[in-house]
Design an enzyme around this catalytic site. Structure first.
Site, mmCIF file in Angstrom:
data_model
loop_
_atom_site.group_PDB
_atom_site.id
_atom_site.type_symbol
_atom_site.label_atom_id
_atom_site.label_comp_id
_atom_site.label_asym_id
_atom_site.label_seq_id
_atom_site.Cartn_x
_atom_site.Cartn_y
_atom_site.Cartn_z
ATOM 1 N N LYS A 128 10.455 -29.647 -26.699
ATOM 2 C CA LYS A 128 9.158 -29.459 -26.040
ATOM 3 C C LYS A 128 8.949 -27.955 -25.997
ATOM 4 C CE LYS A 128 7.927 -29.859 -21.433
ATOM 5 N NZ LYS A 128 6.887 -28.842 -21.305
ATOM 6 N N TYR B 34 13.988 -28.811 -23.654
ATOM 7 C CA TYR B 34 12.801 -28.315 -22.944
ATOM 8 C C TYR B 34 12.866 -26.790 -22.932
ATOM 9 C CZ TYR B 34 9.434 -27.844 -19.025
ATOM 10 O OH TYR B 34 8.370 -27.501 -18.226
HETATM 11 C C1 HMN Z 1 6.403 -30.329 -17.365
HETATM 12 O O1 HMN Z 1 7.555 -29.915 -17.481
HETATM 13 O O2 HMN Z 1 6.050 -30.974 -16.404
HETATM 14 C C2 HMN Z 1 5.348 -30.016 -18.383
HETATM 15 O O3 HMN Z 1 5.670 -30.513 -19.594
HETATM 16 C C3 HMN Z 1 5.041 -28.611 -18.395
HETATM 17 C C4 HMN Z 1 3.817 -28.330 -19.228
HETATM 18 O O4 HMN Z 1 4.196 -27.603 -20.356
HETATM 19 C C5 HMN Z 1 2.858 -27.569 -18.388
HETATM 20 N N1 HMN Z 1 3.483 -26.322 -18.000
HETATM 21 C C6 HMN Z 1 3.593 -25.952 -16.718
HETATM 22 O O5 HMN Z 1 3.046 -26.530 -15.794
HETATM 23 C C7 HMN Z 1 4.423 -24.751 -16.468
HETATM 24 C C8 HMN Z 1 1.522 -27.361 -19.059
HETATM 25 O O6 HMN Z 1 0.927 -28.616 -19.186
HETATM 26 C C9 HMN Z 1 0.609 -26.438 -18.227
HETATM 27 O O7 HMN Z 1 0.558 -26.885 -16.894
HETATM 28 C C10 HMN Z 1 -0.795 -26.382 -18.777
HETATM 29 O O8 HMN Z 1 -0.779 -26.045 -20.128
HETATM 30 C C11 HMN Z 1 -1.642 -25.372 -17.990
HETATM 31 O O9 HMN Z 1 -1.175 -24.066 -18.221
#
Ligand code: HMN
Length: 288
Positions: free
Chosen positions: A161, A133
């Site tokens: 990821k 990650y």
């Molecule tokens: C997680 O770890 O829960 C997700 O995989 C994180 C994901 O990459 C999200 N990143 C964060 O919340 C920091 C994205 O889905 C993000 O929320 C979205 O692209 C809006 O910026």
């Protein structure tokens, strides 16, 4: 076919304890309504880094039980307490998870040898696959292509990821590691990531926008870039509004409008204000 994974939210009660009924409803909504391919459990979106070990285990257990094999699961077990990460990796493996993930260790400026030792130590005790990650904007840890290559020498590490807006790095990774899995982590940049050949996406907004994200994937698959742009643009109207109103609270309120008991965020995250709730409902009416 490329995979769409929802980054699972956690439903908390007002005091910040896990609301099991609500969590099960979020999982069901993702399987039955969103029809995603899988869930990423214990990530940022699950407010995992605010939780104690017992709460993390409870979420892993509920997710495993409720999905009952219907969709893929990835358990994010990474922790700055390496003992905890090892314990969680064993715990989810015993439950039956086939894939784990671990955030790069953060806060202290770990050198690469320390990062590598962290992944190899987590994997030493389990036979599961691992998805690294990588989320430099929150962890401050950026890995180079060569460093990824060194981590991938551990054959249990199947991919990454990739939550970054560095499309040069993404292209270099795709070219250098054609057989590794790369999942896009920024929902608002799904289209450019797909154009560079990612294997799928993992994201928070898929809790409420999975169908459009799927449509973007399908359009790219058909090489219909005009349609893909249109879908991404509609997604980004929604994502822009969600981010401006507070990411996790807004997604939870939208889910509540869908009849899902998504609950509250856990402190130190704030409860939503009256204005935020009203705006989230308006976003639901106009942009979802
Ligand atoms: C997680 O770890 O829960 C997700 O995989 C994180 C994901 O990459 C999200 N990143 C964060 O919340 C920091 C994205 O889905 C993000 O929320 C979205 O692209 C809006 O910026």
């Amino acid at each position: 076919m490329k995979k769409l994974y929802t980054a699972l939210l956690t439903s908390f009660d007002k005091e910040g304890y896990i609301n099991e009924k609500g969590l099960r409803e979020i999982i069901r909504f993702n399987i039955d309504v969103n029809q995603v391919d899988g869930l990423y459990v214990g990530g940022s979106t699950g407010e995992n880094f605010l939780l104690d070990t017992a709460s993390k285990k409870l979420i892993f257990k509920i997710a495993f039980e409720e999905t009952n094999g219907a969709v893929d699961l990835i358990a994010q077990v990474g922790s700055n307490d390496l003992h905890e990460a090892v314990e969680l990796a064993k715990y989810v493996t015993d439950l039956g998870y086939k894939t784990i993930s671990a955030v790069t260790p953060y806060y202290y400026k770990f050198d690469f040898e320390e990062v590598k030792n962290y992944y190899n130590t987590i994997l030493a005790g389990v036979e599961t696959d691992m998805i690294i990650y990588s989320i430099p904007f929150l962890t401050g840890v950026s890995l180079s292509v060569d460093q990824f290559a060194e981590l991938f020498e551990n054959e249990k590490i199947k991919g990454v990821k990739f939550t970054a807006a560095d499309f040069y790095l993404l292209e270099r990774m795709r070219t250098r590691f054609p057989d590794k899995l790369i999942y896009a982590g920024f929902d608002e940049m799904l289209l450019p990531a797909l154009s560079l050949g990612v294997d799928g996406a993992i994201g928070s907004t898929f809790n409420v926008n999975a169908k459009r994200a799927r449509a973007t994937m399908e359009a790219v698959e058909k090489r219909d870039l005009d349609q893909a742009f249109l879908e991404q643009s509609k997604s980004n109207d929604l994502i822009e509004a969600i981010l401006a109103n507070g990411l996790y609270n807004t997604i939870k309120i939208i889910l509540q409008e869908e009849g899902v008991d998504a609950g509250y965020c856990k402190e130190p995250m704030k409860k939503p204000s009256v204005e935020q709730i009203e705006r989230a409902k308006e976003i639901y009416r106009t942009l979802v």
